[in-house]
Design an enzyme around this catalytic site. Structure first.
Site, PDB file in Angstrom:
ATOM      1  CB  SER A 195      -1.047  -0.284   1.098  1.00 15.39           C
ATOM      2  OG  SER A 195      -0.409   0.232   2.213  1.00 15.39           O
TER       3      SER A 195
ATOM      4  CB  ILE B 138       5.454   5.816  -0.178  1.00 11.15           C
ATOM      5  CG1 ILE B 138       4.719   7.178   0.016  1.00 11.15           C
ATOM      6  CG2 ILE B 138       6.040   5.910  -1.546  1.00 11.15           C
ATOM      7  CD1 ILE B 138       5.900   7.628   0.929  1.00 11.15           C
TER       8      ILE B 138
ATOM      9  CB  SER C  35      10.573  10.931   7.804  1.00 11.42           C
ATOM     10  OG  SER C  35       9.859  12.040   8.631  1.00 11.42           O
TER      11      SER C  35
ATOM     12  CE1 TYR D 102       8.260   6.775  11.720  1.00  6.64           C
ATOM     13  CE2 TYR D 102       8.632   9.432  11.368  1.00  6.64           C
ATOM     14  CZ  TYR D 102       8.497   8.056  10.693  1.00  6.64           C
ATOM     15  OH  TYR D 102       8.212   8.733   9.157  1.00  6.64           O
TER      16      TYR D 102
ATOM     17  CE  LYS E 197      11.101   6.405   9.342  1.00 13.98           C
ATOM     18  NZ  LYS E 197      11.075   5.424   8.274  1.00 13.98           N
TER      19      LYS E 197
END
Length: 568
Positions: free
Chosen positions: A76, A78, A215, A243, A247
Site C-alpha cells: 500500500s 508509497i 522522514s 520514530y 529516522k
C-alpha cells in the site's frame, strides 16, 4: 511530537528562559513544521516539480527490463506506488510484505495495471521487517528464488533495494523477539540487517542503489543514547520521538554505508507529508495540520527517480526530497539575513502562503524566549552526532542485528582479554597464515602474511618470524620478534620487535581464541586497534571465515575494519 502538540508545547514553555534545552527543542520542532509546510506538502511538491529537468525521465519511454528490485512495505501507499512504476516499466519486482492477503491483493492490482508479462515479473516475499528471523529467512528466499529463476547458481542480481517498511506505535510495543517495534522495523532489522544481507549482491550489481525511506521527523533530534533509541532505559516512552530517533539513525547509517560501500549508491530520502494508510493510522484527525498533503504519486516519484536515474546522478550519503539533496539539520542560529528581524516578522515570512490561518495567528501572538529565537533557520549543531557517537551506533547495530543485545557498550568498550582456557604451547607453535587483519603501519598493504612460531628450550619464550610480500612488487620481507609468555594459560605474551636489535618494548599480544583442533586462532591487542585472524592453511572456506568474523565481533571488534589478506 504530533503536529497538534507544537502550539501547546510553545505555550507551556513560554517565558521560561531557564529552560534553554526545552526552548531549543521547541525551536527545532517548530522550525521543522514551518519548513515542512512550505516544502513537504502537495504545494511544496508542485513548487519543486516545476524545476525538474525536461523531458522528465519518468515520463519517457523508459525500459527497466532485466533490472531487479526489492521494495519493502509495498502492499500500500508509497511502497506500492514505487512497485507499480517499476513493474510497469518492465522490471522484476519483489514485494516484501508482512501480510500475505494484502500482498496478494496489491500484487494482483499491480500486475493488472502493468500488463504484459508482469505476472512473471512481480513476486511476493513474506516477512515482518521487525523480526530478525523473518528478515534472514526472507533474504534466503529471495536468493533461492533468484537462482531458481535464472538457473545460474553463481549470480544473484539486485539493482535496487528500497527500505520503506516500518511501524509507528503511539504506545510502547515489543516484538516477539523482545525489541521495541518502531526501532526494530525502521532501523535495526528493516534497514540495517536487510541492507547488510543485501550489500554483497548490490556491490556485485553494476549501478545498484540502496534507498532508505526516512522522514523529515528526523530533523527534530540527534540520534540519542542507545537505551533511549531502543526504549530500554527508564525514560518515558514517546512514540513520536522513537520514530524520529529511528529516522535519524537511518540517515546516519546511509552516510556510513556510502563511505564503506562506494560501489553502491546509498541514500536516504523523505517522501514529504503524504496521505497513506500508515499516516491515517498514526495521526488520525491530527493529520489536518499537515494539509495540503501529497498524494502517493507525489510522495513516491522522487524515490522512483532515485531507483531509475543513472547512478552518476546520485550523491552518495545524501538525504533526498523531490530528486534533490537536502540539508540534514535545522537547529542552529538565525539566518544572517534575519539578524535584526523580530520573531513575529520572521514567522510571517513563512506564513504568508503556507500556514493554516489558525496556526499562524497563534504563532504570531507569541514570542519564544531569546534562546529559541536564536535557534532558528540554520543547521547548527543541536541535532548533530559526534563521530564517536556514530561509531557506537554502528557497532551496536551490528551487535543487536546479530543477536548480541546489550543496552550499554560493555563488550565494545571493554579491553580485549586473553583466553582463560589454557593452550598447549608446543602444539600452538609452527606456521600460521594470516587470513584477515586490522593491519598495523608495518603490514598495511602487504600480502602473503605468515607467522612462524618457535619455542625456545626454556618453554616460555617464543621466537616469531613474520614474513610478507609488498603488494605490487612481490618482494619478500621478514620481521623478527620475540615474545615472553606471561600468564599460566600461555595466552598472553609480551612481544618485542627486532629492528637491528630487539627493542625494549613489551607489547601485549593476546591469544583471544584458538580452535580445539588448533586449526584457527585470533590474536589481538587490549584496545582492539589490531587483530590477526589466522589459520594453518593459506585459505579457509566461507563458513569458517564467517564464524571467525562472528567471533571477532563478539569480542567487540568493528568487523567492517577487518581486511582479507591475500595468500595467492
Amino acid at each position: 511530537m504530533e503536529p497538534k502538540d507544537y502550539i501547546n508545547n510553545i505555550r507551556a514553555n513560554k517565558g521560561t528562559p531557564d529552560q534553554v534545552g526545552a526552548d531549543f527543542e521547541i525551536a527545532t520542532s517548530t522550525q521543522f513544521y514551518l519548513y515542512g509546510k512550505r516544502h513537504f506538502t502537495s504545494s511544496g511538491w508542485e513548487m519543486h516539480q516545476a524545476s525538474y529537468a525536461k523531458p522528465d525521465l519518468l515520463e519517457s519511454a523508459l525500459s527497466l527490463a532485466g533490472r531487479v528490485y526489492i521494495v519493502t512495505g509495498s502492499n500500500s501507499g508509497i511502497g506500492k506506488e514505487i512497485a507499480q512504476f517499476l513493474a510497469t516499466k518492465g522490471a522484476t519486482v519483489y514485494m516484501l510484505c508482512r501480510s500475505q492477503q494484502r500482498a496478494e491483493n496489491a500484487r494482483a492490482d499491480i500486475v493488472a495495471k502493468a500488463g504484459g508479462d508482469a505476472e512473471e515479473r512481480v513476486h511476493i516475499l513474506l516477512a515482518d521487517c521487525s523480526l530478525e528471523t523473518e528478515v534472514r529467512r526472507c533474504w534466503d528466499d529471495f536468493c533461492e528464488h533468484s537462482i531458481a529463476k535464472s538457473g545460474d547458481p553463481t549470480r544473484v542480481r539486485l539493482d535496487g533495494l528500497v527500505c520503506n517498511a516500518g511501524a509507528l506505535a503511539n504506545t510502547k510495543t515489543m516484538t516477539a523477539e523482545g525489541i521495541e517495534l518502531t526501532f526494530a522495523s525502521h532501523l535495526l532489522f528493516g534497514t540495517y540487517l536487510l541492507g547488510s544481507l543485501a550489500m554483497p549482491v548490490l556491490e556485485a550489481t553494476e549501478g545498484s542503489r540502496l534507498i532508505v525511506v526516512s522522514s523529515g521527523g528526523m530533523y527534530n533530534t540527534a540520534f540519542p543514547k542507545w537505551e533511549d533509541a531502543t526504549s530500554t532505559g527508564t525514560a518515558k516512552y514517546d512514540g513520536q520521538f522513537a520514530y524520529a530517533y529511528a529516522k535519524r539513525g537511518q540517515v546516519l547509517l546511509c552516510e556510513q554505508w556510502a563511505e564503506l560501500h562506494p560501489k553502491v549508491k546509498v541514500v536516504s530520502c523523505h517522501p514529504g507529508w503524504t496521505s497513506t494508510p500508515a499516516v491515517d493510522e498514526a495521526y488520525g484527525s491530527s493529520k489536518s495540520y499537515l494539509e495540503p498533503m501529497r498524494n502517493t504519486w507525489q510522495g513516491a516519484e522522487g524515490i522512483i527517480w532515485l531507483c531509475v536515474t543513472d547512478a552518476s546522478a546520485i550523491e552518495p550519503g545524501a538525504f533526498y526530497l523531490d530528486r534533490e539533496p537536502q540539508v540534514k539539520h535545522m537547529g542552529g542560529r538565525c539566518w544572517d539575513v534575519l539578524g535584526g528581524v523580530a520573531w513575529t516578522d520572521s514567522i510571517s515570512i513563512f506564513t504568508r502562503d503556507s500556514l493554516q490561518p489558525d496556526f499562524a495567528e497563534s504563532m504570531l501572538k507569541m514570542r519564544l524566549p531569546v534562546y529559541a529565537k536564536r535557534a532558528f533557520f540554520t543547521e547548527g549543531t543541536i541535532t548533530k552526532n559526534s563521530p564517536g557517537e556514530v561509531a557506537d551506533m554502528m557497532r551496536l547495530l551490528e551487535d543487536w542485528a546479530n543477536g548480541r543485545r546489550d543496552t550499554e557498550l560493555r563488550v565494545a568498550s571493554a579491553p580485549l582479554a586473553a583466553m582463560t582456557t589454557p593452550i598447549d604451547l608446543e602444539r600452538f607453535m609452527g606456521t600460521w597464515y594470516v587470513i584477515a587483519n586490522i593491519p598495523t603501519f608495518f603490514d598495511r598493504g602487504t600480502t602473503h602474511n605468515v607467522e612462524n612460531y618457535t619455542l625456545d628450550d626454556g618453554g616460555r619464550v617464543v621466537h616469531v618470524d613474520f614474513t610478507y610480500r609488498k603488494a605490487g612488487s612481490g618482494k619478500p620481507g621478514l620481521l623478527q620478534q620475540r615474545a615472553e609468555v606471561v600468564n599460566d594459560a600461555c595466552t598472553q605474551w609480551a612481544i618485542s620487535p627486532k629492528l637491528g636489535v630487539f627493542l625494549p618494548l613489551r607489547i601485549a599480544y593476546l591469544v583471544a581464541d584458538c580452535a580445539e583442533d588448533y586449526s584457527t586462532t585470533i590474536i589481538g591487542v587490549p584496545d582492539k586497534s589490531y587483530i590477526w585472524i589466522m589459520a594453518r592453511t593459506p585459505t579457509v572456506d566461507q563458513a569458517t571465515y564467517d564464524a571467525l568474523l562472528a567471533k571477532a565481533r563478539s569480542f567487540g571488534y568493528d568487523t567492517s575494519s577487518i581486511l582479507r589478506v591475500s595468500q595467492e
